[in-house]
Design an enzyme around this catalytic site. Sequence first.
Site, PDB file in Angstrom:
ATOM      1  N   HIS A  95      -4.043   7.121   1.518  1.00 56.16           N
ATOM      2  CA  HIS A  95      -4.229   5.776   0.988  1.00 56.16           C
ATOM      3  C   HIS A  95      -5.642   5.306   1.315  1.00 56.16           C
ATOM      4  O   HIS A  95      -6.154   5.551   2.408  1.00 56.16           O
ATOM      5  CB  HIS A  95      -3.187   4.837   1.601  1.00 56.16           C
ATOM      6  CG  HIS A  95      -3.457   3.401   1.311  1.00 56.16           C
ATOM      7  ND1 HIS A  95      -3.612   2.935   0.029  1.00 56.16           N
ATOM      8  CD2 HIS A  95      -3.639   2.326   2.117  1.00 56.16           C
ATOM      9  CE1 HIS A  95      -3.855   1.642   0.061  1.00 56.16           C
ATOM     10  NE2 HIS A  95      -3.889   1.247   1.320  1.00 56.16           N
ATOM     11  N   ASN A 101     -10.041  -0.987  -2.060  1.00 57.12           N
ATOM     12  CA  ASN A 101      -8.619  -0.739  -1.822  1.00 57.12           C
ATOM     13  C   ASN A 101      -7.837  -1.235  -3.038  1.00 57.12           C
ATOM     14  O   ASN A 101      -7.779  -2.432  -3.290  1.00 57.12           O
ATOM     15  CB  ASN A 101      -8.186  -1.472  -0.551  1.00 57.12           C
ATOM     16  CG  ASN A 101      -6.731  -1.218  -0.182  1.00 57.12           C
ATOM     17  OD1 ASN A 101      -5.980  -0.640  -0.966  1.00 57.12           O
ATOM     18  ND2 ASN A 101      -6.346  -1.648   1.005  1.00 57.12           N
ATOM     19  N   CYS A 113       0.813  -1.219   0.000  1.00 61.90           N
ATOM     20  CA  CYS A 113       0.000   0.000   0.000  1.00 61.90           C
ATOM     21  C   CYS A 113       0.845   1.267   0.000  1.00 61.90           C
ATOM     22  O   CYS A 113       0.371   2.325  -0.427  1.00 61.90           O
ATOM     23  CB  CYS A 113      -0.938   0.011   1.200  1.00 61.90           C
ATOM     24  SG  CYS A 113      -1.986  -1.435   1.240  1.00 61.90           S
TER      25      CYS A 113
HETATM   26  N1  ACO Z   1     -19.243  -9.716   5.534  1.00 63.70           N
HETATM   27  C1  ACO Z   1     -19.867 -10.133   6.631  1.00 63.70           C
HETATM   28  N2  ACO Z   1     -19.225 -10.565   7.736  1.00 63.70           N
HETATM   29  C2  ACO Z   1     -17.879 -10.539   7.696  1.00 63.70           C
HETATM   30  C3  ACO Z   1     -17.158 -10.110   6.564  1.00 63.70           C
HETATM   31  C4  ACO Z   1     -17.902  -9.687   5.446  1.00 63.70           C
HETATM   32  N3  ACO Z   1     -17.302  -9.250   4.320  1.00 63.70           N
HETATM   33  N4  ACO Z   1     -15.837 -10.189   6.848  1.00 63.70           N
HETATM   34  C5  ACO Z   1     -15.731 -10.667   8.082  1.00 63.70           C
HETATM   35  N5  ACO Z   1     -16.958 -10.888   8.615  1.00 63.70           N
HETATM   36  C6  ACO Z   1     -17.296 -11.404   9.917  1.00 63.70           C
HETATM   37  C7  ACO Z   1     -16.197 -12.221  10.516  1.00 63.70           C
HETATM   38  O1  ACO Z   1     -16.232 -13.556  10.041  1.00 63.70           O
HETATM   39  C8  ACO Z   1     -16.509 -12.126  11.979  1.00 63.70           C
HETATM   40  O2  ACO Z   1     -17.532 -13.042  12.274  1.00 63.70           O
HETATM   41  P1  ACO Z   1     -17.566 -13.835  13.682  1.00 63.70           P
HETATM   42  O3  ACO Z   1     -17.662 -12.757  14.727  1.00 63.70           O
HETATM   43  O4  ACO Z   1     -18.781 -14.675  13.548  1.00 63.70           O
HETATM   44  O5  ACO Z   1     -16.272 -14.571  13.744  1.00 63.70           O
HETATM   45  C9  ACO Z   1     -17.086 -10.726  12.144  1.00 63.70           C
HETATM   46  O6  ACO Z   1     -17.482 -10.326  10.833  1.00 63.70           O
HETATM   47  C10 ACO Z   1     -16.095  -9.731  12.688  1.00 63.70           C
HETATM   48  O7  ACO Z   1     -14.886  -9.857  11.971  1.00 63.70           O
HETATM   49  P2  ACO Z   1     -13.654  -8.950  12.275  1.00 63.70           P
HETATM   50  O8  ACO Z   1     -12.553  -9.303  11.337  1.00 63.70           O
HETATM   51  O9  ACO Z   1     -13.359  -8.998  13.751  1.00 63.70           O
HETATM   52  O10 ACO Z   1     -14.237  -7.531  11.887  1.00 63.70           O
HETATM   53  P3  ACO Z   1     -13.670  -6.122  12.202  1.00 63.70           P
HETATM   54  O11 ACO Z   1     -14.643  -5.369  12.972  1.00 63.70           O
HETATM   55  O12 ACO Z   1     -12.252  -6.155  12.674  1.00 63.70           O
HETATM   56  O13 ACO Z   1     -13.629  -5.476  10.737  1.00 63.70           O
HETATM   57  C11 ACO Z   1     -12.111  -5.001   8.945  1.00 63.70           C
HETATM   58  C12 ACO Z   1     -12.837  -6.072   9.728  1.00 63.70           C
HETATM   59  C13 ACO Z   1     -13.137  -4.137   8.236  1.00 63.70           C
HETATM   60  C14 ACO Z   1     -11.209  -5.645   7.919  1.00 63.70           C
HETATM   61  C15 ACO Z   1     -11.314  -4.137   9.925  1.00 63.70           C
HETATM   62  O14 ACO Z   1     -10.549  -4.926  10.795  1.00 63.70           O
HETATM   63  C16 ACO Z   1     -10.415  -3.205   9.206  1.00 63.70           C
HETATM   64  O15 ACO Z   1     -10.850  -2.355   8.473  1.00 63.70           O
HETATM   65  N6  ACO Z   1      -9.117  -3.302   9.409  1.00 63.70           N
HETATM   66  C17 ACO Z   1      -8.183  -2.525   8.668  1.00 63.70           C
HETATM   67  C18 ACO Z   1      -7.585  -3.396   7.683  1.00 63.70           C
HETATM   68  C19 ACO Z   1      -7.516  -2.826   6.319  1.00 63.70           C
HETATM   69  O16 ACO Z   1      -8.001  -1.781   6.004  1.00 63.70           O
HETATM   70  N7  ACO Z   1      -6.850  -3.569   5.490  1.00 63.70           N
HETATM   71  C20 ACO Z   1      -6.707  -3.211   4.165  1.00 63.70           C
HETATM   72  C21 ACO Z   1      -5.430  -3.643   3.667  1.00 63.70           C
HETATM   73  S1  ACO Z   1      -4.109  -2.947   4.466  1.00 63.70           S
HETATM   74  C22 ACO Z   1      -3.953  -1.484   3.931  1.00 63.70           C
HETATM   75  O17 ACO Z   1      -4.199  -1.212   2.782  1.00 63.70           O
HETATM   76  C23 ACO Z   1      -3.577  -0.518   4.947  1.00 63.70           C
END
Ligand code: ACO
Length: 343
Positions: A270, A300, A121
């Site tokens: 980003h 992204n 990224c």
């Molecule tokens: N749709 C529905 N449910 C989902 C999805 C989806 N697409 N993805 C995950 N879930 C579920 C999971 O399975 C989990 O279910 P469970 O509780 O039954 O186990 C629940 O949702 C919660 O999952 P988490 O991963 O804990 O969700 P979180 O609140 O952390 O959100 C997210 C996830 C959006 C990815 C968040 O952590 C985030 O934005 N992190 C930043 C990471 C990022 O932006 N990465 C991009 C690449 S890196 C970069 O470019 C910087």
Amino acid sequence: MPNAYISGTGSFVPPNVVTNDELREKYGIDTTNEWIVKRTGIEARRFSERGIATSDLGLEAAKKAIANAKIEPHDLDLIIFATLSPDHAFPGSGVYLQQKLGLCDGPNAKFVPALDVRNQCSGFLYSLATATSFVKSGAAKHVLVVGAETHSAALDLTTRGRGIAALFGDGAGAVVVSATEEDRGIRSFKLGADGRHADALAQRVWDIKKRPFIDVDENGNGLVPASDLWANMDGKLVFKNAVERMTTVLMETLLAQGWTGNDIDLFLFHQANLRINQYIADMLAIPPEKTIHNIQRYGNTTAATIPLLLDEANQTGRLTPGTKVALVAFGSGFTWGSCLLEW
Ligand code: ACO
């Protein structure tokens, strides 16, 4: 010593739009538009067709950037290609782009160096810093910098992969960095990395410590378990570090340059997650009219997010002589960076 400035911008996204609802309806992923929008801000992304390589996306963006800079491909002295989804494991996508730009053809072939940057990224900002150094040192007059990704080919588009598959899309952005004697252009950079978190966001398709590097069956065919085949991510750790590192590196760069946030006309962050960027904007009291986002439409696009935004800003008249711009990125590695420039 000449100054380095962005003399042209270009971008390209594949025409195929995939909405959040289509992830469920077309791919059968157990997800909802509401879940994805609430946590990330993403409403849709672009997926390119089978047969299209990352260098093809880069080519379309590069052609526009070269035209916008009012130069020809043969004026380039260096190609830098930032991607985490290269055409092949090796060689890098830069040499494929060089060929596709026609630089290897005919009696006027120009075999300019081509360099791939694998910094995910923050790959575009690492590339921009490299291009700036080449230009300022006099080693190059025009450098093409491309950020391009074909994520759609390497996403686990099933419910098993929904945590990552919902986040990423395909696209490309490019700029030309050129030398100028005018008092303008790229003013300063700050780059950083924290390898302690190298495994927090990674795709370990092969393990070079193994012999051979990928398990094989009796016919020599590779066998990659799903846990290694697809990218994996500690989302909460990424979120926390992205907010901290992007805020800090931006403040440090501004301080070193003697500017404040108020001096900046446009902040281009980003596009990993709209919530990350809103968090940073709130912390630094950046008004919404000083930022633009495209994650809603493209998801992204990793190395392509910032050059896509730059081109959008350029095409919509947001960049005029003297406009002060801050670019900030964070990603896998962890790696991050910030750049200040005066258009
Ligand atoms: N749709 C529905 N449910 C989902 C999805 C989806 N697409 N993805 C995950 N879930 C579920 C999971 O399975 C989990 O279910 P469970 O509780 O039954 O186990 C629940 O949702 C919660 O999952 P988490 O991963 O804990 O969700 P979180 O609140 O952390 O959100 C997210 C996830 C959006 C990815 C968040 O952590 C985030 O934005 N992190 C930043 C990471 C990022 O932006 N990465 C991009 C690449 S890196 C970069 O470019 C910087």
